[in-house]
Design an enzyme around this catalytic site. Structure first.
Site, mmCIF file in Angstrom:
data_model
loop_
_atom_site.group_PDB
_atom_site.id
_atom_site.type_symbol
_atom_site.label_atom_id
_atom_site.label_comp_id
_atom_site.label_asym_id
_atom_site.label_seq_id
_atom_site.Cartn_x
_atom_site.Cartn_y
_atom_site.Cartn_z
ATOM 1 N N ASP A 208 0.861 -1.184 0.000
ATOM 2 C CA ASP A 208 0.000 0.000 0.000
ATOM 3 C C ASP A 208 0.900 1.238 0.000
ATOM 4 O O ASP A 208 2.127 1.108 -0.087
ATOM 5 C CB ASP A 208 -0.916 0.000 1.241
ATOM 6 C CG ASP A 208 -0.152 0.222 2.546
ATOM 7 O OD1 ASP A 208 1.103 0.282 2.523
ATOM 8 O OD2 ASP A 208 -0.799 0.344 3.592
ATOM 9 N N ASP A 210 1.424 4.735 2.386
ATOM 10 C CA ASP A 210 1.040 5.346 3.655
ATOM 11 C C ASP A 210 1.450 6.821 3.680
ATOM 12 O O ASP A 210 2.553 7.165 3.266
ATOM 13 C CB ASP A 210 1.755 4.634 4.819
ATOM 14 C CG ASP A 210 1.556 3.129 4.783
ATOM 15 O OD1 ASP A 210 0.477 2.661 5.165
ATOM 16 O OD2 ASP A 210 2.491 2.414 4.343
ATOM 17 N N ASP A 300 -3.291 4.447 2.920
ATOM 18 C CA ASP A 300 -3.612 4.836 4.302
ATOM 19 C C ASP A 300 -3.260 6.303 4.487
ATOM 20 O O ASP A 300 -2.144 6.721 4.170
ATOM 21 C CB ASP A 300 -2.785 4.015 5.310
ATOM 22 C CG ASP A 300 -3.257 2.574 5.424
ATOM 23 O OD1 ASP A 300 -4.437 2.305 5.120
ATOM 24 O OD2 ASP A 300 -2.446 1.725 5.829
HETATM 25 P P1 GTP Z 1 4.185 -2.535 2.978
HETATM 26 O O1 GTP Z 1 3.007 -1.621 2.985
HETATM 27 O O2 GTP Z 1 3.794 -3.965 2.847
HETATM 28 O O3 GTP Z 1 5.218 -2.139 1.995
HETATM 29 O O4 GTP Z 1 4.912 -2.420 4.398
HETATM 30 P P2 GTP Z 1 4.792 -1.261 5.466
HETATM 31 O O5 GTP Z 1 5.978 -1.364 6.344
HETATM 32 O O6 GTP Z 1 4.522 0.055 4.807
HETATM 33 O O7 GTP Z 1 3.539 -1.726 6.312
HETATM 34 P P3 GTP Z 1 2.113 -1.045 6.616
HETATM 35 O O8 GTP Z 1 1.660 -0.167 5.522
HETATM 36 O O9 GTP Z 1 1.175 -2.136 6.998
HETATM 37 O O10 GTP Z 1 2.378 -0.220 7.930
HETATM 38 C C1 GTP Z 1 3.286 0.851 8.004
HETATM 39 C C2 GTP Z 1 3.520 1.195 9.435
HETATM 40 O O11 GTP Z 1 2.331 1.710 10.013
HETATM 41 C C3 GTP Z 1 3.926 -0.003 10.295
HETATM 42 O O12 GTP Z 1 4.933 0.380 11.170
HETATM 43 C C4 GTP Z 1 2.702 -0.345 11.089
HETATM 44 O O13 GTP Z 1 3.054 -0.834 12.363
HETATM 45 C C5 GTP Z 1 2.014 0.987 11.176
HETATM 46 N N1 GTP Z 1 0.568 0.795 11.163
HETATM 47 C C6 GTP Z 1 -0.173 0.186 10.224
HETATM 48 N N2 GTP Z 1 -1.478 0.204 10.554
HETATM 49 C C7 GTP Z 1 -1.542 0.844 11.729
HETATM 50 C C8 GTP Z 1 -2.611 1.222 12.597
HETATM 51 O O14 GTP Z 1 -3.776 0.954 12.352
HETATM 52 N N3 GTP Z 1 -2.251 1.907 13.722
HETATM 53 C C9 GTP Z 1 -0.967 2.224 13.999
HETATM 54 N N4 GTP Z 1 -0.666 2.888 15.098
HETATM 55 N N5 GTP Z 1 0.036 1.907 13.215
HETATM 56 C C10 GTP Z 1 -0.237 1.226 12.102
HETATM 57 MN MN MN Z 2 2.722 0.374 3.759
HETATM 58 MN MN MN Z 3 -0.414 0.764 5.580
#
Ligand code: GTP
Ligand code: MN
Ligand code: MN
Length: 383
Positions: A208, A210, A300
């Site tokens: 995704d 973020d 996100d």
């Molecule tokens: P990929 O998206 O697979 O490339 O990996 P990513 O490391 O970007 O993972 P992800 O998008 O799932 O999450 C990014 C960061 O946001 C991570 O450190 C998660 O722990 C944090 N995170 C994701 N969802 C939530 C949430 O609902 N609440 C909080 N506090 N943190 C979140």
């Molecule tokens: Mn991510």
């Molecule tokens: Mn995410």
């Protein structure tokens, strides 16, 4: 390499947040093997073995050289016992019998495929996937039977499953960034928008994209996310969205946070669009509809008040602790804070449990300093 190994040995501390963990490392075969055993342990419900193998793998990701002999890990944290046997076998025989057995076992294979499919659906976390799996659900078609019980998020995830299974490239992430910034800036021209998550740690693709949104004047953030998302929706850029409002009463120690967040699926126009996407003609992507000029991408969007921005940035940069990545920087950082510093860390702030006070921070560097940790850049947080 004995000099470098002695050096690495002496300098390997227990917590992943005390080590620089790069995205690419030197011991892929062994790390992969240990992560297979970790995953297998988690499928068997053994959290302790799961953590043991995950921690050993994580320590090896930091080694600045390729292991030649098991002697070199004798003083490394978490690399003794069972993990050491695995390391030794791979170094001597190139393969580890236990790992091969696990990999070929029916239980592991079906769990892996089942979990990958189920947790691959937007809105399906490890808990839901686990429950479904135990209820006998193994595939997408099995989900038809419980269609009535699916959340809106899960239904949207299923509808766009094929697209969402494709990794998001950095180029796509940057185009999403333009869309998001354009929408937000049309309401607040000087709003600050930062791409977080895996892309900030240097990954070239992700599941995704973020973003973290903030502004020095908190008033400017009021209602901004809803307005910007509605604006994007009116242009046909949003296939699904769910906004979680800001909540003030989240538990201090909770891993959940109370920031206003939008979990969305964007219709990202192709790089050279012939025409703009039209919400009225969006079709499910599993059928034989004509070629589309957009791709479904998970996004996100998180809004943090300026005073909490650095904590939110640290929290949303990761790496996360979540299958299938087996990455755990955030979990380790919070564990270190609590166990070593008696401080509770989340993406709102840092609370000293003994002194009963909060530590404000205006940068990630300051947060590491409050915790007495060496500063790690985002690309060193790939634990
Ligand atoms: P990929 O998206 O697979 O490339 O990996 P990513 O490391 O970007 O993972 P992800 O998008 O799932 O999450 C990014 C960061 O946001 C991570 O450190 C998660 O722990 C944090 N995170 C994701 N969802 C939530 C949430 O609902 N609440 C909080 N506090 N943190 C979140
Ligand atoms: Mn991510
Ligand atoms: Mn995410």
């Amino acid at each position: 390499s004995s000099v470098s190994s002695d050096k690495a040995t002496q300098e390997t501390p227990s917590y992943a947040c005390q080590r620089r963990t790069p995205l690419h490392h030197h011991n892929k075969e062994i790390v992969d093997a240990l992560q297979i055993l970790a995953l297998s342990a988690s499928f068997q419900g053994s959290e302790a073995r799961y953590l043991g193998f995950t921690r050993a793998a994580s320590v090896l990701k930091c080694l600045p050289f390729t292991l030649q002999s098991a002697e070199e890990v004798k003083d490394l944290q978490f690399c003794g016992g069972h993990s050491k046997t695995v390391i030794q076998e791979i170094l001597e025989d190139r393969v580890c019998r236990e790992v091969e057995m696990v990999k070929n076992s029916e239980h592991y294979q079906s769990m892996k495929v089942g979990f990958k499919v189920l947790t691959g659906i937007f809105g399906v976390g490890i808990r839901t996937a686990d429950k479904w799996y135990r209820d006998g659900i193994r595939s997408l078609s099995d989900l038809n039977e419980i269609e009535g019980k699916l959340t809106g998020e899960q239904k949207a995830g299923l509808l766009h499953y094929t697209d969402l299974q494709q990794p998001v490239t950095r180029d796509e992430a940057e185009r999403v960034e333009q869309l998001v910034k354009g929408a937000l800036q049309s309401f607040v021209p000087d709003v600050q928008v930062t791409m977080t998550g895996g892309f900030r740690r240097g990954k070239q693709e992700g599941h995704d994209v973020d973003f973290l949104i903030t502004h020095p004047n908190e008033e400017a953030l009021n209602g901004l996310l809803r307005k910007a998302v509605a604006w994007l929706d009116s242009k046909g850029s949003i296939l699904y969205h769910h906004i979680k409002g800001r909540s003030h009463n989240f538990a201090r120690s909770s891993t959940m946070d109370g920031h206003e967040t939008c979990y969305a699926i964007f219709a990202l126009p192709n790089a050279c669009p012939e025409k703009s996407p039209d919400a009225g003609t969006i079709q499910p992507d599993l059928d034989k509809s004509p070629p589309r000029n957009w791709k479904a991408v998970r996004v996100d969007l998180v809004v943090a008040p300026y005073s909490e921005y650095s904590y939110a940035l640290l929290g949303w940069t990761g790496s996360k602790f979540f299958y299938p990545l087996l990455q755990h920087f955030e979990r380790e950082l919070r564990r270190f804070s609590l166990q070593v510093k008696k401080m509770s860390l989340n993406s709102h702030g840092l609370f000293d449990i003994e002194k009963k006070c909060h530590y404000p921070a205006t940068s990630e560097e300051e947060i590491f300093a409050h915790l007495g940790l060496l500063y790690l850049t985002p690309s060193e947080r790939n634990a």
